[in-house]
Structure formats: C-alpha cells, structure tokens
Write a protein that holds these residues in place. Structure first.
Motif, mmCIF file in Angstrom:
data_model
loop_
_atom_site.group_PDB
_atom_site.id
_atom_site.type_symbol
_atom_site.label_atom_id
_atom_site.label_comp_id
_atom_site.label_asym_id
_atom_site.label_seq_id
_atom_site.Cartn_x
_atom_site.Cartn_y
_atom_site.Cartn_z
ATOM 1 N N ARG A 146 -31.887 63.481 89.006
ATOM 2 C CA ARG A 146 -32.325 63.897 87.668
ATOM 3 C C ARG A 146 -33.045 65.240 87.813
ATOM 4 N NH1 ARG A 146 -36.042 61.492 85.756
ATOM 5 N NH2 ARG A 146 -35.494 61.216 83.552
ATOM 6 N N PHE A 147 -32.521 66.293 87.191
ATOM 7 C CA PHE A 147 -33.120 67.602 87.425
ATOM 8 C C PHE A 147 -33.553 68.276 86.132
ATOM 9 C CE2 PHE A 147 -28.831 69.121 86.516
ATOM 10 C CZ PHE A 147 -28.985 70.422 86.050
ATOM 11 N N ALA A 148 -34.589 69.099 86.291
ATOM 12 C CA ALA A 148 -35.089 69.949 85.204
ATOM 13 C C ALA A 148 -34.741 71.384 85.537
ATOM 14 C CB ALA A 148 -36.594 69.791 85.047
ATOM 15 N N VAL B 182 -32.084 66.537 82.778
ATOM 16 C CA VAL B 182 -32.989 65.749 81.934
ATOM 17 C C VAL B 182 -33.980 66.618 81.167
ATOM 18 C CG1 VAL B 182 -32.793 63.711 83.386
ATOM 19 C CG2 VAL B 182 -34.630 65.359 83.836
ATOM 20 N N THR C 223 -40.647 64.000 81.601
ATOM 21 C CA THR C 223 -39.286 63.661 82.048
ATOM 22 C C THR C 223 -39.223 63.181 83.489
ATOM 23 O OG1 THR C 223 -38.745 65.937 82.730
ATOM 24 C CG2 THR C 223 -38.338 65.345 80.436
ATOM 25 N N PRO D 292 -38.605 64.452 86.611
ATOM 26 C CA PRO D 292 -37.356 64.705 87.331
ATOM 27 C C PRO D 292 -37.502 64.471 88.832
ATOM 28 C CG PRO D 292 -38.458 66.765 86.818
ATOM 29 C CD PRO D 292 -39.244 65.682 86.133
ATOM 30 N N CYS E 219 -41.483 66.379 93.191
ATOM 31 C CA CYS E 219 -40.095 66.809 93.030
ATOM 32 C C CYS E 219 -39.648 67.674 94.204
ATOM 33 C CB CYS E 219 -39.926 67.642 91.758
ATOM 34 S SG CYS E 219 -40.538 66.880 90.248
#
Length: 410
Positions: A7-9, A36, A70, A72, A96
């Motif tokens: 899941r990445f920002a 995300v 979120t 991530p 992260c």
C-alpha cells in the motif's frame, strides 16, 4: 486470500510522480502495489494528477495527515529535492519504507538526517537510480567486473543535454541552488552514481568548474514567463504550454494556487546555477575521472570511455540528434597489444531510459537476484549527492574539495 500488495502513498504530483510512479506503476505493477493516498501542497494539481493516473485514492495536502490516516507500507517521494529529507524522515518514523526520486537530498545535514532515521526505524530507503538498470549500463558493469580491460585506471564521461531538455531545468524550480543544489546535484547525481557503481569505489577528491554561460543573466532579453511574453515570436526558448495538453493540464490552472508556472523565462536574472560544468574526480582506488555536463547542445546523449591496463571500453549513446541512429547501442572493447576490437550491440528496450525504468520497478516490487548490485540504497544516494556538493563548492571556491571533509553522513 490475503492481499500482499504494498500500500503506497505518492507524495508530489509533478511529471515524474504522475507518470513513472503513478500511471505507469499502476498499469504495470498493479498486482504488487495499491495506491492509497496522493499528497501535494497544490490540491488542484493533485486532483488533475489523480485523473491522469486513473485512481480514486484520497488527496491530502499534508504529509502528516497522509501518514496518519492511510498508514501506507511505502511512501514514494517526488517533490522538490530540497524537501525530500522532511518527507523521507517522516515516512521512516511512521514505519514506512521509502522510494525517493533522485537526488536523495541536497545537503550534508539532510543526508545525515535521512541516514539516522533509516537506522532508527529499521526501514529501507531506495533511491531511483534508473540508469543503473538500462541494458547498456548493465553490460558495461558486467564487462568491467569481468576484468575485460585489466585494472581500471581512468574514465572519460561527458553528458549532453539538448536545448529542449537542458533548457527545461532553467524554466523550473531547479534553476535555484536552494531548491536543487544545482545540476551538479540534481542532474549529475545520476552520472556520479553511475561512476561510483562502475568504478566500485568512493569518490575522494573533486576539482570542478561551473559557469552560467547561456541562460539566466546571460540572455539577450527576458520576461517573467513564456505565456504573454513580448519576445515570444523570436525567442529560441519560447515554450507554448497550450501545445502540450499534459503540461497545461498539470500546471497552468494549478499555478493560480501557488504561483508556480511551468514556462518561466530561462533568462531570469536571479537564476544561480551553472549551465556549463566540468569536474575531475579521484577515487579511493586511484581511478581518476574527467566529467562534463552541458545543457544547451544540439544533441542529447553521452559519451563514456573506460581506460585500463589492458585496453579500453567506449560507448557513445545517442538519444536525440539531427540524424538517423540504430535501435541499439554499440560498445567497443578495444584490447591493447594488438588484441583487436570487439563490437557489442545492445538492443534498446521499450520504456523510459531504454528499459531502465521497468527493470528497476521489477527489481523493487517483484524481487529477483541482484547480481551486479543495481538496487541503490541511501548510502549510494548519499555518495552521489556528496560528489555534486563537492563539485559546486569547488567551482565556487576555486579549490579542490575532499569528500571526507564535507561532514559526517551517519
């Protein structure tokens, strides 16, 4: 079945963020990643980018809220070079992993912040050195590692940016040392990293020259920006944003929010980065390098030659020029003592950087054996930036700069 996608920002929605790490990443690696969050201080640009990317991810204007709401697994940093460190550190401390566009950052203190946060967090920083992954770069590294020309003693490396690509750095935020560290840092970080990787040693001393010869105050006239400029009809560097729907959509209306225009005048008098650069670099294994970067050429590409005790490896890579070129690179391996020449043709691959972008994303997101150490971490990012910092300092001071005297990088 558990979703194993990262899941990445995405932080920063300029050209590179929107394409390489947005639209292209989702198109080719959707099985490995899920977008995300999208974060940019310019909300309208983020909205335009989200449409181009083809996502419904929520938009944020603050990195803290992005991370908190979120959560991530991964943060991809595509903002201005000078604020990479703030975002990278915040992401690491939130647990992260990070991929950052090059250069990793712009100063010794910022390098240290990133390296210390990485160690504290136990998370990983990858630097987007996609040139390492181009097929021709891989072949050059393979030849050098095999001892094809004996002991490497010196390298000639010259990079040419044409009047489209080169000028663009002087239209944008890169034109100020405060933002980019100069092209010795922003652009040459790619080249210095390639040298560090090819030579397999650390740079030790740098002696450089850098002058502003073509852009900035050297220009014959100037305006604020190309749009509406009285010199538009005869300026060689006039850029019509309306002729490029991608740039106009991403930058023109959003400029009303933050004042950042994509077609700023290349002759602005406050531009403070060099456009003509040379450097001599000595490495810890006694290899010496002659390097240059020019930003207003009629051609695009580079020339590199490796000189060794048993021969020489040469490459002239063409990217843009006013003549036909084949769809491959040709590496010459010339042996000493009458050993002749071997011509190695390396086909170009589809995708950015002759296929380097896709190969890098495959390595990061799908794994595989990294036989030649292509995947670059924070130390590689630090060493290339330090080389650029030393080069700018040398050019400004007229002295030779020792890398180890610039400061501790952690």
């Amino acid at each position: 079945m558990t979703d194993q996608r990262q899941r990445f920002a995405l932080i920063g929605t300029g050209n590179r963020g929107t394409t390489m790490w947005g639209q292209n990443l989702l198109e080719g690696w959707r099985d490995s990643v899920e977008l995300v969050a999208i974060c940019d201080t310019n909300e309208l640009r983020a909205e335009r980018a989200r449409t181009m990317i083809g996502s419904n991810a929520p938009i944020f204007t603050d990195i803290g809220m992005t991370l908190n709401q979120t959560k991530p697994d991964l943060v991809i940093v595509c903002t201005r070079d000078s604020n990479h460190d703030d975002i990278i550190v915040a992401a690491l401390e939130a647990g992260c992993d990070v991929i950052t566009e090059k250069p990793m950052t712009t100063s010794v203190d910022k390098i240290r912040r990133i390296r210390e946060a990485e160690k504290r967090s136990g998370k990983r920083v990858d630097v987007s050195f996609n040139y390492r992954f181009a097929p021709t770069a891989y072949k050059l590294k393979e030849l050098l590692a095999s001892g094809a020309i004996g002991t490497l003693t010196s390298v000639d490396f010259h990079w040419y940016l044409d009047t489209n690509h080169g000028a663009d750095y002087f239209r944008r935020w890169h034109a100020y040392v405060e933002n980019s560290g100069s092209l010795f840092v922003h652009k040459a970080t790619h080249h210095f990293d390639l040298l560090n990787w090819y030579i397999d040693a650390d740079p030790q001393t740098v002696s450089a020259f850098g002058e502003l010869r073509n852009y900035g105050a050297k220009g014959p006239y100037r305006g604020t920006r190309c749009k509406g400029c009285e010199h538009a009809s005869y300026c060689d560097f006039y850029l019509d944003l309306s002729a490029d729907p991608f740039l106009e959509t991403l930058y023109e209306d959003p400029s009303d929010l933050d004042g950042y225009v994509r077609d700023a005048c290349v002759y602005r008098e406050d531009i403070d980065i060099p456009d003509t650069m040379t450097a001599n670099i000595r490495y810890t294994n006694d290899v010496v390098v002659s390097y240059s970067l020019n930003t207003y050429m009629p051609i695009e590409g580079h020339h590199i030659a490796f000189n060794g005790t048993k021969g020489r490896i040469e490459l002239r890579q063409f990217e843009k020029q006013p003549w036909e070129r084949p769809n491959h690179d040709e590496i010459l391996v010339v042996k000493s003592f009458g050993g002749g020449v071997e011509r190695i043709k390396v086909p170009h691959s589809a995708g950015g950087h002759f296929g380097g972008d896709d190969r890098m994303r495959n390595m990061i997101f799908r794994g595989g054996e990294d036989k030649l150490g292509q995947r670059a971490g924070s130390r590689a990012g630090a060493m290339s930036v330090l080389t650029g910092i030393a080069a700018l300092q040398s050019a400004r001071s007229g002295t030779t700069v020792r890398i180890n005297e610039l400061g501790d990088i952690g």
